[in-house]
Design a protein around this motif. Structure first.
Motif, PDB file in Angstrom:
ATOM      1  N   SER A 148       0.848  -1.196   0.000  1.00 16.14           N
ATOM      2  CA  SER A 148       0.000   0.000   0.000  1.00 16.14           C
ATOM      3  C   SER A 148       0.878   1.238   0.000  1.00 16.14           C
ATOM      4  O   SER A 148       1.970   1.245   0.595  1.00 16.14           O
ATOM      5  CB  SER A 148      -0.904   0.023   1.231  1.00 16.14           C
ATOM      6  N   VAL A 149       0.387   2.303  -0.623  1.00 13.70           N
ATOM      7  CA  VAL A 149       1.097   3.582  -0.537  1.00 13.70           C
ATOM      8  C   VAL A 149       1.128   4.089   0.903  1.00 13.70           C
ATOM      9  O   VAL A 149       1.961   4.923   1.252  1.00 13.70           O
ATOM     10  CB  VAL A 149       0.458   4.640  -1.461  1.00 13.70           C
ATOM     11  N   ASP A 152       4.501   4.256   2.763  1.00 13.01           N
ATOM     12  CA  ASP A 152       5.605   5.118   2.334  1.00 13.01           C
ATOM     13  C   ASP A 152       5.972   6.197   3.351  1.00 13.01           C
ATOM     14  O   ASP A 152       7.112   6.652   3.389  1.00 13.01           O
ATOM     15  CB  ASP A 152       5.258   5.776   0.993  1.00 13.01           C
ATOM     16  N   LYS A 190       2.061  -1.517  -4.913  1.00 15.82           N
ATOM     17  CA  LYS A 190       1.519  -0.560  -3.952  1.00 15.82           C
ATOM     18  C   LYS A 190       0.330   0.183  -4.558  1.00 15.82           C
ATOM     19  O   LYS A 190       0.506   1.171  -5.268  1.00 15.82           O
ATOM     20  CB  LYS A 190       2.596   0.464  -3.553  1.00 15.82           C
ATOM     21  N   GLY A 192      -2.883   2.702  -4.600  1.00 16.79           N
ATOM     22  CA  GLY A 192      -3.462   3.813  -3.871  1.00 16.79           C
ATOM     23  C   GLY A 192      -4.864   3.405  -3.447  1.00 16.79           C
ATOM     24  O   GLY A 192      -5.239   2.228  -3.532  1.00 16.79           O
ATOM     25  N   TYR A 231       3.858   0.880  -8.424  1.00 17.60           N
ATOM     26  CA  TYR A 231       2.708   1.613  -7.904  1.00 17.60           C
ATOM     27  C   TYR A 231       1.508   1.425  -8.827  1.00 17.60           C
ATOM     28  O   TYR A 231       1.666   1.292 -10.043  1.00 17.60           O
ATOM     29  CB  TYR A 231       3.030   3.101  -7.773  1.00 17.60           C
ATOM     30  N   TRP A 234       0.108   4.206 -11.746  1.00 15.14           N
ATOM     31  CA  TRP A 234       1.504   4.635 -11.815  1.00 15.14           C
ATOM     32  C   TRP A 234       1.770   5.979 -11.146  1.00 15.14           C
ATOM     33  O   TRP A 234       2.839   6.214 -10.585  1.00 15.14           O
ATOM     34  CB  TRP A 234       1.937   4.723 -13.281  1.00 15.14           C
ATOM     35  N   TRP A 236       0.875   7.233  -8.481  1.00 16.80           N
ATOM     36  CA  TRP A 236       1.101   7.235  -7.037  1.00 16.80           C
ATOM     37  C   TRP A 236       2.584   7.246  -6.695  1.00 16.80           C
ATOM     38  O   TRP A 236       2.970   7.690  -5.610  1.00 16.80           O
ATOM     39  CB  TRP A 236       0.394   6.052  -6.381  1.00 16.80           C
ATOM     40  N   ARG A 237       3.438   6.773  -7.580  1.00 20.46           N
ATOM     41  CA  ARG A 237       4.882   6.843  -7.333  1.00 20.46           C
ATOM     42  C   ARG A 237       5.319   8.294  -7.116  1.00 20.46           C
ATOM     43  O   ARG A 237       6.119   8.596  -6.220  1.00 20.46           O
ATOM     44  CB  ARG A 237       5.649   6.223  -8.514  1.00 20.46           C
ATOM     45  N   MET A 240       3.597   9.969  -3.869  1.00 24.22           N
ATOM     46  CA  MET A 240       4.262   9.552  -2.631  1.00 24.22           C
ATOM     47  C   MET A 240       5.695  10.053  -2.562  1.00 24.22           C
ATOM     48  O   MET A 240       6.225  10.267  -1.468  1.00 24.22           O
ATOM     49  CB  MET A 240       4.202   8.033  -2.486  1.00 24.22           C
TER      50      MET A 240
END
Length: 256
Positions: A148-149, A152, A190, A192, A231, A234, A236-237, A240
């Motif tokens: 999961s995000v 992070d 991971k 979101g 992620y 994508w 979300w990379r 975060m």
């Protein structure tokens, strides 16, 4: 690194730990369309059976079920060996179960916090380590784990859940490092926020919310290629990345 494909003429064999989760079901449908042999594992026998029937309609060569409390594994290695015997081997393993829990309750009740950590890290770690040993021994295959995000950066809204996911991330990345140049692969996906039963009751609006099918497409690709951390979706990379590097005085003013 790309996973070694099944031998010519042999169908892909997938074990899904947490077969009734929304993302797991959507991912299993992608495998079914490829004609894979699938074993779904979880606690809800009737729900597992219904999903298995649907997967057969969608093209799965086989869709089996096994009832187990994944959050309390007594011998994960023996259980995986049994799953392998059912399918005649394992090519891909998807670890997709977990609980969000109640952050407010977890901050007051140690038992509630322990439950979140036990399900999302302790038990998942046991399955991942057993899967890693199985895949390394056979010299091929993929372990894909849903993280999961939230892992992070610790945030006041969900730091107990996030802590468990952060620990799981380190574990899976370590397994991926262990696998380097050995044949198998390990990947942490991971997501979101995703529209699944886990997030029922939340305000699920906006571009940051994904459908299970969107995440499933990422999971399926990750089993074959890509880096050890992916992620979903994508973007979300980058979200975060910003959150991780915000200075504490700014971060602490955010209600996230």
């Amino acid at each position: 690194m790309t996973t070694i494909a099944p031998a010519a003429g042999r169908r892909l064999r997938l074990v899904v730990l947490g077969g009734t989760s929304g993302i797991a079901e959507a991912t299993a449908r992608l495998y079914a369309a490829e004609g894979a042999e699938i074993l779904l594992v979880g606690r809800q026998e009737d729900r597992l059976a219904a999903i298995a029937t649907d997967l057969k309609v969608r093209g799965a060569a086989r869709a089996e079920t096994a009832v187990a409390d994944l959050a309390a594994p007594t011998d994960a290695a023996a259980a995986l060996a049994g799953f392998a015997a059912t399918l005649g081997g394992i090519d891909h393993i998807l670890v997709a179960y977990g609980i969000l829990g109640d952050q407010a309750k977890a901050t007051r009740d140690p038992a509630a916090a322990e439950r979140i950590i036990t399900v999302n890290f302790n038990s998942a770690a046991a399955w991942c380590l057993a899967a890693a040993n199985l895949l390394e021994a056979q010299g091929h295959g993929s372990l894909v784990v849903l993280g999961s995000v939230a892992g992070d950066r610790g945030r006041r809204q969900n730091f107990v859940y996030g802590a468990a996911k952060a620990g799981l991330a380190a574990l899976v990345e370590g397994i991926a490092h262990r696998f380097a140049a050995k044949g198998p692969r390990a990947v942490l996906v991971k997501p979101g926020p995703t529209i699944t039963p886990m997030t029922e009751g939340m305000v699920r609006k906006g571009f940051t919310w994904a459908k299970p099918e969107d995440v499933a497409a990422v999971v399926r690709r990750a089993a074959d290629k890509g880096g050890p951390v992916v992620y979903a979706p994508w973007f979300w990379r980058y979200i975060m990345l910003i959150i991780r590097f915000l200075p504490a005085p700014i971060f602490n003013r955010l209600d996230i």
